[in-house]
Design an enzyme around this catalytic site. Structure first.
Site, PDB file in Angstrom:
ATOM      1  CG  PHE A  57     -48.316  -0.282  23.517  1.00 21.16           C
ATOM      2  CD1 PHE A  57     -48.651   0.559  24.569  1.00 21.16           C
ATOM      3  CD2 PHE A  57     -49.110  -0.263  22.368  1.00 21.16           C
ATOM      4  CE1 PHE A  57     -49.749   1.421  24.478  1.00 21.16           C
ATOM      5  CE2 PHE A  57     -50.213   0.595  22.278  1.00 21.16           C
ATOM      6  CZ  PHE A  57     -50.524   1.431  23.338  1.00 21.16           C
ATOM      7  CG  ASP A 101     -49.909  -6.571  19.117  1.00 19.14           C
ATOM      8  OD1 ASP A 101     -50.118  -6.159  17.962  1.00 19.14           O
ATOM      9  OD2 ASP A 101     -50.161  -5.895  20.139  1.00 19.14           O
ATOM     10  CE  LYS A 105     -50.286   1.817  15.796  1.00 18.85           C
ATOM     11  NZ  LYS A 105     -49.896   0.989  16.929  1.00 18.85           N
TER      12      LYS A 105
HETATM   13  C1  LIG Z   1     -50.778   0.691  18.196  1.00 24.25           C
HETATM   14  C2  LIG Z   1     -50.681  -0.681  18.761  1.00 24.25           C
HETATM   15  C3  LIG Z   1     -51.782  -1.297  19.387  1.00 24.25           C
HETATM   16  C4  LIG Z   1     -53.083  -0.574  19.631  1.00 24.25           C
HETATM   17  O1  LIG Z   1     -53.725  -0.218  18.463  1.00 24.25           O
HETATM   18  P1  LIG Z   1     -54.901   0.895  18.512  1.00 24.25           P
HETATM   19  O2  LIG Z   1     -55.423   0.895  17.117  1.00 24.25           O
HETATM   20  O3  LIG Z   1     -54.280   2.169  18.941  1.00 24.25           O
HETATM   21  O4  LIG Z   1     -55.900   0.409  19.485  1.00 24.25           O
HETATM   22  C5  LIG Z   1     -51.635  -2.607  19.808  1.00 24.25           C
HETATM   23  N1  LIG Z   1     -50.483  -3.269  19.646  1.00 24.25           N
HETATM   24  C6  LIG Z   1     -49.420  -2.712  19.054  1.00 24.25           C
HETATM   25  C7  LIG Z   1     -48.164  -3.512  18.885  1.00 24.25           C
HETATM   26  C8  LIG Z   1     -49.476  -1.400  18.606  1.00 24.25           C
HETATM   27  O5  LIG Z   1     -48.389  -0.836  18.048  1.00 24.25           O
END
Ligand SMILES: *Cc1c(COP(=O)(O)O)cnc(C)c1O
Length: 394
Positions: free
Chosen positions: A136, A221, A250
């Protein structure tokens, strides 16, 4: 303290005027402190979701709140074409914390992923991106194209061309998927939304070598795993890994919207004007992030997440229930995979004053604030047990 607006009024207004893209619960949260939040009727909840892993340093931390208030009175906005004192300090702090030298600052996780994908394409002159099954990465088109879940992707087709998905934690599959047109490989070290699954040491080391060998960039990520969540400042530290691009978001600014891309040496020089963001690196978010990183260090939160996480994982595994398939996790990122859908359990938990998260349809995910007290977790464990019908402790 209760809200000045009645609960009915708040919920009715959101139902009438919010977009409808979120599955709205019957609760309006109006205040937070540490690991707790309160609703509009003054009811207290233990927040084991930390606003989707954002409030890692606790809600309304006095130090972060003070930094935001002070900066709001001094200077809120300043474009990236002018230097700024708070941004300068933050860039130095991020360099110290991550070992990277350059950063692109933005406003969310998806923007960090988007930025990393653009930089990987421009640096390599290639278009291909290989991401992972169950990965994700966010909801904007590039990040969405890298996201695996069909339900998120399909309604918005056509997506960005050049993306493919290889099974996670499977090096042989990745070796096959990476081709002559691949610009980068993009993965999470612990898949969050995908069910709290950690990559093995061998996989990550193999991926690093594979990318090096084939001139492909490795993009990690860490939007969810960063800033203490897994028991280290970065999940990369578990692997002694320095990727080519690192996506952050985050928790980075203690709850304010912020994202960042750390840019490694293999990316090379970037042309002025090649990417940008109006709000990226604004002094308000930078001041919040500086205070948040102070809190992370001074309250020793990565180590606390490590210790509390080990304890919690053990305790979660002691919950004996025919509904539980597996409990897994690292640091304070914990998933309990059920043999049934998780939604009824989340609902039962809310009724017991505990907020948790799903990770896919059957996994109960906990991302509590990193400084959460064990006695609060004891209370949560009882609530989880009660919420899993037929659950009994050995
Ligand atoms: C939450 C998340 C995103 C997206 O972040 P947003 O601030 O909601 O755009 C991308 N990658 C990972 C692994 C996430 O947990």
């Amino acid at each position: 303290m209760v809200s000045e607006l009645s609960t009915e009024r708040i919920l009715a207004a959101e139902r009438a005027h919010a977009s409808g893209v979120y599955p709205l619960r019957d609760v309006a949260l109006v205040r937070g402190e540490g690991s707790r939040v309160w609703d509009s009727e003054g009811r207290e909840y233990l927040d084991l979701a930390a606003g989707h892993g954002v409030a890692s340093f606790g809600h309304a931390h006095p130090r972060i709140a003070a930094a935001v208030a002070e900066q709001a009175r001094r200077l809120i906005t300043c474009p990236g074409s002018f230097a700024n004192d708070r941004r300068a300090e933050l860039l130095e702090r991020l360099a110290e914390l991550t070992g990277f030298e350059r950063f692109f600052l933005c406003n969310s996780g998806t923007e960090a992923v988007e930025g990393a994908l653009k930089l990987a394409r421009v640096a390599t002159g290639r278009g291909g991106v290989v991401a992972a099954v169950r990965g994700f990465h966010g909801r904007t088109f590039g990040a969405l194209s890298a996201t695996w879940e069909k339900r998120y992707r399909e309604p918005f087709a056509p997506l960005v061309p050049g993306f493919s998905h290889a099974p996670y934690d499977d090096l042989a599959a990745m070796e096959k998927a990476v081709g002559r047109d691949t610009a980068c490989v993009l993965i999470e070290l612990v898949q969050g939304e995908g069910g709290v699954r950690a990559a093995s040491k061998e996989y990550v080391a193999g991926l690093r070598a594979l990318c090096q060998e084939r001139g492909v960039l490795l993009v990690i990520d860490e939007v969810q795993t960063g800033f203490g969540r897994t028991g280290r400042n970065l999940a990369c530290e578990h692997h002694d890994l320095q990727p080519d691009l690192l996506c952050l978001g985050k928790a980075i600014a203690g709850g304010l919207p912020m994202g960042a891309v750390a840019i490694g040496a293999r990316v090379g020089e970037l042309e002025s004007g090649s990417h940008g963001s109006t709000f990226g690196g604004n002094p308000l978010a930078c001041a919040a992030a500086l205070a948040a990183l102070d809190v992370l260090r001074e309250e020793n939160l990565a180590q606390r997440a490590d210790e509390t996480g080990r304890w919690l994982l053990k305790r979660m595994r002691k919950i004996e229930s025919p509904l539980v398939r597996e409990v897994r996790g690292i640091g304070l990122m914990i998933g309990m995979e059920l043999k049934q859908r998780v939604n009824p359990v989340l609902k039962a938990l809310i009724e017991r004053g505990v907020i948790a998260l799903p990770a896919g349809p059957t996994v109960l995910r906990l991302l509590p604030p990193l400084g959460i007290e064990r006695e609060d977790l004891e209370r949560a464990l009882v609530a989880i047990e009660e919420s899993l019908p037929e659950a009994t402790r050995v």
